[in-house]
Design a protein around this motif. Sequence first.
Motif, short mmCIF file in Angstrom:
data_model
loop_
_atom_site.label_atom_id
_atom_site.label_comp_id
_atom_site.label_asym_id
_atom_site.label_seq_id
_atom_site.Cartn_x
_atom_site.Cartn_y
_atom_site.Cartn_z
N ALA A 197 -70.61 -85.46 -60.20
CA ALA A 197 -71.31 -84.20 -59.91
C ALA A 197 -72.35 -84.38 -58.81
CB ALA A 197 -71.96 -83.66 -61.18
N SER A 198 -72.98 -85.55 -58.78
CA SER A 198 -74.02 -85.71 -57.76
C SER A 198 -73.44 -86.11 -56.40
CB SER A 198 -75.08 -86.71 -58.21
OG SER A 198 -74.46 -87.95 -58.46
N VAL A 212 -69.58 -77.59 -60.03
CA VAL A 212 -68.74 -78.69 -60.52
C VAL A 212 -68.57 -78.47 -62.02
CG1 VAL A 212 -68.50 -81.18 -60.81
CG2 VAL A 212 -69.63 -80.28 -58.76
N TRP A 213 -67.33 -78.24 -62.44
CA TRP A 213 -67.07 -78.06 -63.86
C TRP A 213 -66.71 -79.41 -64.48
CZ3 TRP A 213 -64.63 -73.87 -60.90
CH2 TRP A 213 -65.24 -72.63 -61.11
N ALA A 214 -67.23 -79.68 -65.67
CA ALA A 214 -66.91 -80.94 -66.35
C ALA A 214 -66.10 -80.62 -67.60
CB ALA A 214 -68.19 -81.67 -66.73
N VAL A 243 -64.08 -82.10 -63.02
CA VAL A 243 -64.00 -83.52 -63.37
C VAL A 243 -63.59 -83.63 -64.83
CG1 VAL A 243 -65.30 -85.67 -63.55
CG2 VAL A 243 -65.89 -84.03 -61.75
N TRP A 244 -62.55 -84.43 -65.07
CA TRP A 244 -62.07 -84.61 -66.44
C TRP A 244 -62.19 -86.08 -66.82
CZ3 TRP A 244 -60.38 -80.32 -69.25
CH2 TRP A 244 -60.29 -79.15 -68.51
N ASN A 254 -59.58 -80.77 -58.40
CA ASN A 254 -59.63 -80.91 -59.85
C ASN A 254 -59.27 -82.38 -60.12
OD1 ASN A 254 -59.97 -80.05 -62.45
ND2 ASN A 254 -58.17 -78.70 -62.51
N ILE A 255 -60.24 -83.14 -60.65
CA ILE A 255 -60.11 -84.61 -60.67
C ILE A 255 -59.92 -85.12 -62.09
CG2 ILE A 255 -61.30 -86.75 -60.03
CD1 ILE A 255 -63.00 -84.87 -58.09
N ILE A 256 -58.78 -85.78 -62.32
CA ILE A 256 -58.47 -86.22 -63.69
C ILE A 256 -58.55 -87.76 -63.76
CG2 ILE A 256 -56.82 -85.96 -65.61
CD1 ILE A 256 -57.28 -83.29 -64.35
N PHE A 257 -59.48 -88.28 -64.53
CA PHE A 257 -59.59 -89.73 -64.73
C PHE A 257 -58.66 -90.18 -65.85
CE2 PHE A 257 -63.49 -88.94 -62.40
CZ PHE A 257 -63.55 -90.04 -61.55
N GLU A 258 -58.34 -91.49 -65.84
CA GLU A 258 -57.37 -91.99 -66.84
C GLU A 258 -57.92 -91.91 -68.27
OE1 GLU A 258 -56.55 -95.94 -65.44
OE2 GLU A 258 -58.57 -96.66 -65.87
N ASP A 259 -59.25 -91.81 -68.40
CA ASP A 259 -59.80 -91.73 -69.76
C ASP A 259 -59.97 -90.27 -70.24
OD1 ASP A 259 -61.95 -90.76 -68.37
OD2 ASP A 259 -63.24 -92.50 -68.67
#
Length: 480
Positions: free
Chosen positions: A432-433, A440-442, A420-421, A264-269
């Motif tokens: 996703a690619s 892959v959940w967005a 992906v967040w 589960n990937i959290i970006f700073e934005d």
Amino acid sequence: MERHDYAEALESTSIVSIEKSYGLYIDGEFIEPNSKTYFETINPANEQTLAQIAEANSHDVDIAVQAAKRAFGTWSTLPGSERAKYIFRIARILQERAREFAVLETLDNGKPIRETRDFDIPVSVAHFFYHAGWADKLQYAGLGSNPQPLGVVGQIIPWNFPMMMLAWKIAPALACGNTVVLKPAETTPLTALLFADVLDQAGLPPGVVNIVTGAGSTGAALVEHPDIAKIAFTGSTNVGKNIMKTIAGSSKRLTLELGGKGANIIFEDAAIEEAIEGIINGIYFNQGHVCCAGSRLLVQESILPEVVTRLQQRMSTLRIGNPLDKNTDVGAINSKAQLSRIQELVKSGVSEGSEMWSCESELPKQGYWFAPTFFTNVTDAHRIVREEIFGPVLAIQTFRTPQEAVEKANNTPYGLSAGVWTEKASKIHYMASHLKAGVVWANTFNKFDPASPFGGYRESGFGREGGRIGLGAYLKEVTS
Ligand code: NDP
């Protein structure tokens, strides 16, 4: 944020009546097992025995397969529109009896009533409705102009979503004209046995669906049976590998939905509040007994302190306890064996030098419980990052660039799910690619829809369940 004291809001169990013991559901009736052996199923929240369950041996499995074989002759030749009527009927009856199924599932599995009521049973119902709609349109599914059923399918399901897994397996099999022998998990057979009652109510012809309860050896007997055309299995990667070995060289078809170690990937934005909910839902939903759980959290380095603090605050509000209480967020661990596995892996996390944080919560004295936990200071080498824990335990790591996030996320033998967040659509597309995951959940996590195919890569298995593609697992193309 703090945990508020609410008065208990217990769901009544009076809607459910549980028999003292259950036989095998074969050819439209419950029969005594030839094995003469029974095992007990318990409520993992209080360790009380719920019922005695028949254990099918290979002779019992054979009787079930022969019943399914006889039923295949008629069922497979019914017009799709007729099969659809039965499946719609099953869906409607299940919907009408949803509360009964939700309570029984909670008793046998230990998951909160909030989840069985709002997730497991509605999603199960949706699968029957969805596949009923396909039964008379199979020739338009893009699977050839004359797709045909395979025959008798053996279906083996796990204990984490007993009713939902049953629906994912049985609904497409019936829509495509196959007949079924289903083996529920040893620790959670009760909703499958209640489902037999729904089949009777729907007037499904005898033998179209047969339910053989038992342990691993019952599943193995089903896999080995020569008259089985296809095995659909959901469970551990080890058992999946054994099944592959057993049927290698035979003409049996196979789909495997196995373990996972989703990132589960959290970006700073990212929208942090929403991402925190996504983390909670990703790993603490269903006590983390979820193959596609977001069990590895990858946080962009710049926001790690904020994410950890907010996560602790949110976790402190989780209510752990009686699964029948409508306020409960986290229920019981499904079995003593699963609890031991979680404890063993958590111990390894500590001994390998990671830092552990757990929700402070008084756990019930009876039953199997594990407080929601996360680890920081972990590396890809740690067992808690590599192995599926299948419990409410999260491993937190950081990354700096999208490329590093992809590398870390893909650094696992599994490939079932990822999240992906981020606010940036371009980043979602890039991730996703590049992520090697079946789903892959967005900006969301653990979302399911019968129209959306689900399945894995690599050691998470192969084949898809759900959607138009999922029908292909139960059909063969016949060229005339
Ligand atoms: P298993 O793979 O053992 O069980 C899944 C199903 O297969 C059950 O119905 C089981 O029966 C049956 N089974 C067991 N052995 C055989 C066999 N040799 N041949 C055919 N069928 C068999 O999973 P567990 O329940 O033991 O869980 C162990 C681990 O597997 C968990 O800790 C978790 O990591 C993972 N798991 C993954 C799931 C997923 O959805 N991907 C679901 C469940 C578990 P019985 O219940 O009687 O053992």
